[in-house]
Design an enzyme around this catalytic site. Structure first.
Site, PDB file in Angstrom:
ATOM      1  N   ARG A 147       0.858  -1.184   0.000  1.00  0.00           N
ATOM      2  CA  ARG A 147       0.000   0.000   0.000  1.00  0.00           C
ATOM      3  C   ARG A 147       0.895   1.234   0.000  1.00  0.00           C
ATOM      4  NH1 ARG A 147      -3.326  -2.797  -1.603  1.00  0.00           N
ATOM      5  NH2 ARG A 147      -5.421  -3.252  -0.812  1.00  0.00           N
ATOM      6  N   GLU A 165      -2.682   7.442  -4.934  1.00  0.00           N
ATOM      7  CA  GLU A 165      -3.062   6.780  -6.188  1.00  0.00           C
ATOM      8  C   GLU A 165      -4.545   6.903  -6.520  1.00  0.00           C
ATOM      9  OE1 GLU A 165      -1.828   2.680  -5.171  1.00  0.00           O
ATOM     10  OE2 GLU A 165      -3.921   2.091  -5.425  1.00  0.00           O
TER      11      GLU A 165
HETATM   12  P1  NAI Z   1      -1.265 -11.253   5.077  1.00  0.00           P
HETATM   13  O1  NAI Z   1      -2.264 -10.803   6.087  1.00  0.00           O
HETATM   14  O2  NAI Z   1      -1.214 -12.697   4.691  1.00  0.00           O
HETATM   15  O3  NAI Z   1       0.218 -10.833   5.553  1.00  0.00           O
HETATM   16  C1  NAI Z   1       0.529  -9.574   6.099  1.00  0.00           C
HETATM   17  C2  NAI Z   1       1.631  -9.800   7.114  1.00  0.00           C
HETATM   18  O4  NAI Z   1       2.053  -8.529   7.605  1.00  0.00           O
HETATM   19  C3  NAI Z   1       1.160 -10.631   8.332  1.00  0.00           C
HETATM   20  O5  NAI Z   1       2.039 -11.721   8.531  1.00  0.00           O
HETATM   21  C4  NAI Z   1       1.220  -9.626   9.481  1.00  0.00           C
HETATM   22  O6  NAI Z   1       1.565 -10.224  10.731  1.00  0.00           O
HETATM   23  C5  NAI Z   1       2.311  -8.685   9.001  1.00  0.00           C
HETATM   24  N1  NAI Z   1       2.308  -7.387   9.685  1.00  0.00           N
HETATM   25  C6  NAI Z   1       1.252  -6.687  10.157  1.00  0.00           C
HETATM   26  N2  NAI Z   1       1.687  -5.559  10.759  1.00  0.00           N
HETATM   27  C7  NAI Z   1       3.032  -5.561  10.665  1.00  0.00           C
HETATM   28  C8  NAI Z   1       4.052  -4.679  11.101  1.00  0.00           C
HETATM   29  N3  NAI Z   1       3.754  -3.566  11.786  1.00  0.00           N
HETATM   30  N4  NAI Z   1       5.345  -4.988  10.819  1.00  0.00           N
HETATM   31  C9  NAI Z   1       5.664  -6.125  10.152  1.00  0.00           C
HETATM   32  N5  NAI Z   1       4.738  -7.006   9.721  1.00  0.00           N
HETATM   33  C10 NAI Z   1       3.446  -6.723   9.971  1.00  0.00           C
HETATM   34  O7  NAI Z   1      -1.513 -10.311   3.809  1.00  0.00           O
HETATM   35  P2  NAI Z   1      -1.039 -10.582   2.310  1.00  0.00           P
HETATM   36  O8  NAI Z   1      -2.095 -11.363   1.584  1.00  0.00           O
HETATM   37  O9  NAI Z   1       0.345 -11.084   2.309  1.00  0.00           O
HETATM   38  O10 NAI Z   1      -1.080  -9.093   1.715  1.00  0.00           O
HETATM   39  C11 NAI Z   1      -0.184  -8.090   2.152  1.00  0.00           C
HETATM   40  C12 NAI Z   1      -0.625  -6.753   1.593  1.00  0.00           C
HETATM   41  O11 NAI Z   1      -0.427  -6.743   0.167  1.00  0.00           O
HETATM   42  C13 NAI Z   1      -2.129  -6.456   1.744  1.00  0.00           C
HETATM   43  O12 NAI Z   1      -2.392  -5.855   3.009  1.00  0.00           O
HETATM   44  C14 NAI Z   1      -2.398  -5.505   0.627  1.00  0.00           C
HETATM   45  O13 NAI Z   1      -2.241  -4.178   1.124  1.00  0.00           O
HETATM   46  C15 NAI Z   1      -1.291  -5.775  -0.382  1.00  0.00           C
HETATM   47  N6  NAI Z   1      -1.802  -6.290  -1.667  1.00  0.00           N
HETATM   48  C16 NAI Z   1      -1.415  -5.649  -2.832  1.00  0.00           C
HETATM   49  C17 NAI Z   1      -1.875  -6.100  -4.075  1.00  0.00           C
HETATM   50  C18 NAI Z   1      -1.447  -5.461  -5.360  1.00  0.00           C
HETATM   51  O14 NAI Z   1      -2.115  -5.673  -6.387  1.00  0.00           O
HETATM   52  N7  NAI Z   1      -0.376  -4.703  -5.409  1.00  0.00           N
HETATM   53  C19 NAI Z   1      -2.816  -7.236  -4.150  1.00  0.00           C
HETATM   54  C20 NAI Z   1      -3.094  -7.879  -2.875  1.00  0.00           C
HETATM   55  C21 NAI Z   1      -2.617  -7.387  -1.696  1.00  0.00           C
END
Ligand code: NAI
Length: 331
Positions: free
Chosen positions: A235, A264
């Site tokens: 993000r 964006e």
């Molecule tokens: P997920 O929930 O599986 O993994 C996110 C990880 O970040 C979790 O392990 C969580 O513990 C960790 N986390 C939370 N707060 C944190 C912090 N302060 N410091 C370090 N780690 C922290 O989510 P997923 O599926 O891996 O997605 C991650 C992000 O990718 C989503 O939140 C979304 O914003 C973004 N995304 C972007 C897309 C794109 O098209 N560019 C598409 C899909 C998701």
């Protein structure tokens, strides 16, 4: 019959949702416009809305939707930082999302960004078409043996880690909930400070929350190894863009590749090629030869779009049946 008003709908959304809807028979109204306080009226008569990453679902918009009888918001994405979950709960609007759809799609895009930024294939492509075969300005680094730091080792972070492990990189990670799968790959969990200081490439894979907003600020950039490359497919607001511009101008940051940008909402998913873009920060970014920007396309593969449509409509069916739905985010 359940009526869904879909916002920010592009032709590809219609294609994949129509295919998935053959099994459900919902009535879907496709609106190209983004959801906001003005466009919320288009949800008139709908039981629920289907929204995407740059739609506005703050308390005002949710109240306008609730007043028209909207009972659910089906996000067709993983992140839901643009939804005021408390307001939705107060208004009795259920919120569902698609937590995981091909995390590999985003991870592979992070790889594409890194390989392009590092080996300058975007510049080489243009040069060769112009008959310029000079190599000056195209120098990259060998990634094998380099250190990659992943902030967030959830689904996408882990898929990215697998790819970099395959390239022969050393993996550092930071996550509040360490994953065994990451350490099994050879990854090491370290403090954010160590990750920033030791990584040649830093890739962001955590969600946007109050804690993570601007996690890459001036201080973090000063801690990073000089010449390091920064990737963000998560993000935009994880990065303080102005501080990144300063680090690029100071020749400290080696390069930036982003699929997301903090402002964006007013730019992405639209054709602005005939417009004058007012965002001076964005315009400054595009002037750097070592900055690569894509317009939020990490999710954009056939497999991911099919999965998004399936799961989104499955979520709606689940809500309509009154069955417990694992993909609710407001419980
Ligand atoms: P997920 O929930 O599986 O993994 C996110 C990880 O970040 C979790 O392990 C969580 O513990 C960790 N986390 C939370 N707060 C944190 C912090 N302060 N410091 C370090 N780690 C922290 O989510 P997923 O599926 O891996 O997605 C991650 C992000 O990718 C989503 O939140 C979304 O914003 C973004 N995304 C972007 C897309 C794109 O098209 N560019 C598409 C899909 C998701």
């Amino acid at each position: 019959m359940t009526h869904i008003a879909m916002f920010s709908a592009q032709p590809y959304d219609r294609r994949f949702f129509e295919a998935a809807n053959a099994r459900h028979g919902f009535q879907i109204g496709y609106h190209e416009v983004a959801l906001n306080a003005e466009s919320a009226v288009l949800a008139h008569g709908a039981d629920g809305v289907c929204a995407f990453v740059n739609d506005t679902l703050d308390a005002t918009v949710l109240a306008a939707l609730a007043a028209q009888g909207v009972g659910f918001v089906a996000m067709r994405c993983a992140g839901f930082n643009n939804v005021d979950i408390e307001a939705a709960a107060r208004l009795g609007i259920a919120v569902v999302r698609v937590p995981a759809y091909s995390p590999e799609a985003v991870a592979e895009h992070a790889l594409a960004l890194l390989l392009t930024l590092n080996r300058r294939t975007h510049r080489a492509y243009n040069r060769v078409r112009e008959g310029n075969f000079m190599l000056e300005g195209l120098l990259g680094m060998t990634l094998h043996g380099k250190t990659v730091g992943l902030i967030g080792t959830g689904r996408i972070g882990l898929a990215t880690a697998r790819i970099f492990a395959g390239l022969g990189c050393r993996l550092l990670g930071e996550d509040r909930y360490p994953s065994e799968a990451f350490t099994t790959l050879g990854g090491e969990y370290v403090s954010r400070r160590r990750l920033l200081a030791e990584s040649d490439v830093i890739s962001l894979h955590c969600p946007l929350t109050d804690d993570t907003r601007y996690l890459i600020d001036a201080e973090a950039l000063a801690t990073m190894k000089p010449g390091a490359l920064l990737l963000n497919t998560s993000r935009g607001a994880l990065i303080d863009t102005r501080a990144v511009i300063d680090a690029l101008k100071a020749r400290r940051l080696g390069g930036l590749a982003i699929d997301v940008y903090e402002q964006e909402t007013s730019l992405f998913f639209r054709d602005h090629s005939g417009d004058i873009i007012d965002d001076d920060v964005f315009q400054r970014l595009v002037t750097f030869p070592n900055v690569l920007i894509t317009g939020h396309q990490g999710f954009f593969t056939q497999e991911a779009l099919a999965e998004i449509a399936e799961v989104t409509l499955g979520n709606v069916a689940c809500l309509q049946r009154g069955a417990p739905c694992a993909n609710r985010v407001d419980d």
